[in-house]
Design a protein around this motif. Structure first.
Motif, mmCIF file in Angstrom:
data_model
loop_
_atom_site.group_PDB
_atom_site.id
_atom_site.type_symbol
_atom_site.label_atom_id
_atom_site.label_comp_id
_atom_site.label_asym_id
_atom_site.label_seq_id
_atom_site.Cartn_x
_atom_site.Cartn_y
_atom_site.Cartn_z
ATOM 1 N N ALA A 1 -8.148 -4.302 -1.564
ATOM 2 C CA ALA A 1 -7.009 -5.207 -1.402
ATOM 3 C C ALA A 1 -6.348 -5.484 -2.747
ATOM 4 O O ALA A 1 -7.029 -5.647 -3.769
ATOM 5 C CB ALA A 1 -7.474 -6.519 -0.770
ATOM 6 N N ASP A 2 -5.029 -5.510 -2.731
ATOM 7 C CA ASP A 2 -4.218 -5.925 -3.884
ATOM 8 C C ASP A 2 -4.499 -5.123 -5.153
ATOM 9 O O ASP A 2 -4.431 -5.654 -6.259
ATOM 10 C CB ASP A 2 -4.410 -7.430 -4.157
ATOM 11 C CG ASP A 2 -4.064 -8.262 -2.935
ATOM 12 O OD1 ASP A 2 -3.015 -7.991 -2.319
ATOM 13 O OD2 ASP A 2 -4.848 -9.162 -2.581
ATOM 14 N N ARG A 3 -4.824 -3.853 -4.995
ATOM 15 C CA ARG A 3 -5.074 -3.001 -6.161
ATOM 16 C C ARG A 3 -4.409 -1.650 -5.942
ATOM 17 O O ARG A 3 -4.519 -1.058 -4.871
ATOM 18 C CB ARG A 3 -6.582 -2.824 -6.348
ATOM 19 C CG ARG A 3 -6.978 -1.839 -7.417
ATOM 20 C CD ARG A 3 -7.529 -2.510 -8.658
ATOM 21 N NE ARG A 3 -7.782 -1.535 -9.693
ATOM 22 C CZ ARG A 3 -8.984 -1.090 -10.020
ATOM 23 N NH1 ARG A 3 -10.047 -1.558 -9.426
ATOM 24 N NH2 ARG A 3 -9.120 -0.197 -10.967
ATOM 25 N N PHE A 4 -3.714 -1.199 -6.972
ATOM 26 C CA PHE A 4 -3.043 0.091 -6.943
ATOM 27 C C PHE A 4 -3.506 0.845 -8.184
ATOM 28 O O PHE A 4 -3.498 0.290 -9.281
ATOM 29 C CB PHE A 4 -1.523 -0.097 -6.912
ATOM 30 C CG PHE A 4 -1.092 -0.944 -5.740
ATOM 31 C CD1 PHE A 4 -0.958 -0.390 -4.482
ATOM 32 C CD2 PHE A 4 -0.880 -2.310 -5.893
ATOM 33 C CE1 PHE A 4 -0.601 -1.178 -3.388
ATOM 34 C CE2 PHE A 4 -0.523 -3.105 -4.812
ATOM 35 C CZ PHE A 4 -0.385 -2.531 -3.557
ATOM 36 N N PHE A 5 -3.931 2.065 -8.022
ATOM 37 C CA PHE A 5 -4.593 2.795 -9.095
ATOM 38 C C PHE A 5 -3.605 3.556 -9.977
ATOM 39 O O PHE A 5 -2.578 4.033 -9.513
ATOM 40 C CB PHE A 5 -5.641 3.744 -8.508
ATOM 41 C CG PHE A 5 -6.738 2.997 -7.805
ATOM 42 C CD1 PHE A 5 -7.770 2.423 -8.525
ATOM 43 C CD2 PHE A 5 -6.712 2.822 -6.439
ATOM 44 C CE1 PHE A 5 -8.767 1.706 -7.893
ATOM 45 C CE2 PHE A 5 -7.704 2.102 -5.789
ATOM 46 C CZ PHE A 5 -8.734 1.540 -6.524
ATOM 47 N N LEU B 1 -5.080 9.162 -0.831
ATOM 48 C CA LEU B 1 -4.798 7.761 -1.125
ATOM 49 C C LEU B 1 -3.639 7.314 -0.252
ATOM 50 O O LEU B 1 -2.616 8.000 -0.179
ATOM 51 C CB LEU B 1 -4.380 7.589 -2.589
ATOM 52 C CG LEU B 1 -5.465 7.227 -3.590
ATOM 53 C CD1 LEU B 1 -6.464 8.323 -3.728
ATOM 54 C CD2 LEU B 1 -4.863 6.880 -4.911
ATOM 55 N N ASN B 2 -3.818 6.194 0.406
ATOM 56 C CA ASN B 2 -2.746 5.580 1.177
ATOM 57 C C ASN B 2 -2.409 4.256 0.510
ATOM 58 O O ASN B 2 -3.282 3.402 0.350
ATOM 59 C CB ASN B 2 -3.173 5.338 2.627
ATOM 60 C CG ASN B 2 -3.416 6.634 3.368
ATOM 61 O OD1 ASN B 2 -2.629 7.562 3.281
ATOM 62 N ND2 ASN B 2 -4.514 6.707 4.093
ATOM 63 N N ILE B 3 -1.156 4.099 0.124
ATOM 64 C CA ILE B 3 -0.684 2.868 -0.503
ATOM 65 C C ILE B 3 -0.141 1.977 0.612
ATOM 66 O O ILE B 3 0.743 2.392 1.368
ATOM 67 C CB ILE B 3 0.420 3.157 -1.546
ATOM 68 C CG1 ILE B 3 -0.008 4.266 -2.516
ATOM 69 C CG2 ILE B 3 0.828 1.878 -2.267
ATOM 70 C CD1 ILE B 3 -1.287 4.028 -3.256
ATOM 71 N N ILE B 4 -0.686 0.768 0.706
ATOM 72 C CA ILE B 4 -0.340 -0.156 1.785
ATOM 73 C C ILE B 4 0.433 -1.346 1.213
ATOM 74 O O ILE B 4 0.002 -1.953 0.227
ATOM 75 C CB ILE B 4 -1.616 -0.700 2.485
ATOM 76 C CG1 ILE B 4 -2.605 0.416 2.828
ATOM 77 C CG2 ILE B 4 -1.255 -1.552 3.693
ATOM 78 C CD1 ILE B 4 -2.167 1.371 3.880
#
Length: 155
Positions: free
Chosen positions: A65-69, A86-89
């Motif tokens: 949750a609330d993290r983007f690499f 990777l799926n960005i939500i």
């Protein structure tokens, strides 16, 4: 929707914002957790392992949750688990899908297996050229030693 489909969907909770890392080989799941430093994260994290997969037989999945690499973190992933997705939500919707592929070069990620290599004897950043993405064969830029992904040690 059949009852079995509904049960399958309920195995992992929905994510409002964050990243889903999917199609992780089951035997690499906890390596990926460590590689991304998720054990030290304050984010809400869901880790699932040994889910059925048509491609892998069994797979792992991580929802953060609330993290983007960053691209660097994703490059590190490619060394141990190439071809993960990777799926960005954002706001419960998948806004971007990324296939993690090994880049042409790996800088500061892998340790050279040659004890005489300058990178093991001087304070400098390692650099490897990926010469075979399918089999994970890397070649040190400095000493030209080749190593396969099975023998790789991460920095």
């Amino acid at each position: 929707m059949k009852m079995s489909d509904n049960k399958q969907a309920l195995q992992v909770a929905a994510l409002k914002n964050g990243t889903v890392i999917d199609h992780i080989p089951s035997d690499k799941l906890f390596t990926v957790v460590a590689l991304l430093g998720l054990q030290d994260s304050d984010s809400n994290i869901t880790i699932g392992n040994n889910f059925e997969s048509k491609k892998l037989g069994k797979k792992g999945i991580i929802k953060v949750a609330d993290r983007f690499f960053t691209d660097e973190e994703i490059s590190r992933l490619s060394v141990v688990a190439p071809n993960v997705k990777l799926n960005i939500i954002r706001d419960y919707e998948v806004v971007e899908k990324k296939q993690v592929l090994m880049p042409e070069e790996l800088r500061g990620i892998v340790k050279c297996a040659n004890p005489k290599c300058i990178t093991n004897n001087e304070p400098m950043t390692t650099l490897f050229h990926v010469i075979d993405k399918e089999h994970g064969i890397l070649k040190c830029h400095y000493c030209e030693k080749e190593q396969s992904k099975e023998g790789i040690k991460l920095l």
